[in-house]
Scaffold this motif. Sequence first.
Motif, mmCIF file in Angstrom:
data_model
loop_
_atom_site.group_PDB
_atom_site.id
_atom_site.type_symbol
_atom_site.label_atom_id
_atom_site.label_comp_id
_atom_site.label_asym_id
_atom_site.label_seq_id
_atom_site.Cartn_x
_atom_site.Cartn_y
_atom_site.Cartn_z
ATOM 1 N N ARG A 18 50.719 36.260 35.625
ATOM 2 C CA ARG A 18 49.787 36.881 36.564
ATOM 3 C C ARG A 18 50.494 37.455 37.791
ATOM 4 N NH1 ARG A 18 47.573 35.487 41.046
ATOM 5 N NH2 ARG A 18 48.279 33.333 40.927
ATOM 6 N N ARG A 34 42.766 42.445 41.784
ATOM 7 C CA ARG A 34 41.428 42.653 41.239
ATOM 8 C C ARG A 34 41.483 43.336 39.874
ATOM 9 N NH1 ARG A 34 36.759 45.883 44.669
ATOM 10 N NH2 ARG A 34 34.965 45.215 43.424
ATOM 11 N N HIS A 45 35.082 40.317 40.299
ATOM 12 C CA HIS A 45 36.315 39.856 40.944
ATOM 13 C C HIS A 45 36.528 40.445 42.337
ATOM 14 C CE1 HIS A 45 37.702 37.643 37.472
ATOM 15 N NE2 HIS A 45 37.372 38.679 36.715
ATOM 16 N N THR A 96 39.916 39.665 32.109
ATOM 17 C CA THR A 96 38.566 39.198 31.791
ATOM 18 C C THR A 96 38.010 39.981 30.602
ATOM 19 O OG1 THR A 96 38.112 38.500 34.059
ATOM 20 C CG2 THR A 96 36.204 38.979 32.664
ATOM 21 N N ALA A 107 42.819 40.909 37.212
ATOM 22 C CA ALA A 107 41.776 39.936 36.854
ATOM 23 C C ALA A 107 40.696 40.584 35.986
ATOM 24 C CB ALA A 107 41.167 39.342 38.121
#
Length: 178
Positions: free
Chosen positions: A163, A63, A53, A70, A66
């Motif tokens: 998010r 970052r 990322h 993930t 994310a």
Amino acid sequence: TDYTDRDLQFGRIAGTLQTMFPQPVVNTAVALAVLHAQTEELDQDMGRAWLVHGANAASDAIRYTAAWRTVGQRHARAQQLQRVLAMGNDLARLTRTPGLRMMLRMMRGPANAAGMGALQRFLEAGFDTFGQLARQRGGVEQFLATIEQRERALMDQLFDADRVTCETQLANTLGQAR
């Protein structure tokens, strides 16, 4: 800090612990090894996701969010936190065990002679630091409650918040602007 020497030394002495220390100490050492292995695995997964990322992230908060999402593994994260809290309670009990600090100190010479000075220094420093906390009335309980509250809040945020909210709150925590 690079803990490679300490980790290698722990691997060399793990079997010896069973013959030298009381069972509660051995159980705590085993629990620590399991926690360490789980943490290493999660950290490696996060590191790989962080790299993936990196090119697209406008900030560390974006970052990190994310990468965290993930990797996922909510159950493993909750289990990791429970292990940390259990380890803290075990350490508080062990630091109050009569003679255990003296036994640890008596191992200093043999540990250094066996090339295990890094592990010995780590064990003594950790034992003494946690022992000071355990001697304060409610010190361990307050310390562990703070860890639990902050980690659960962060996990809930990273797993459940939308998010943008998550990234904004994390950026504020990191002192970054979104």
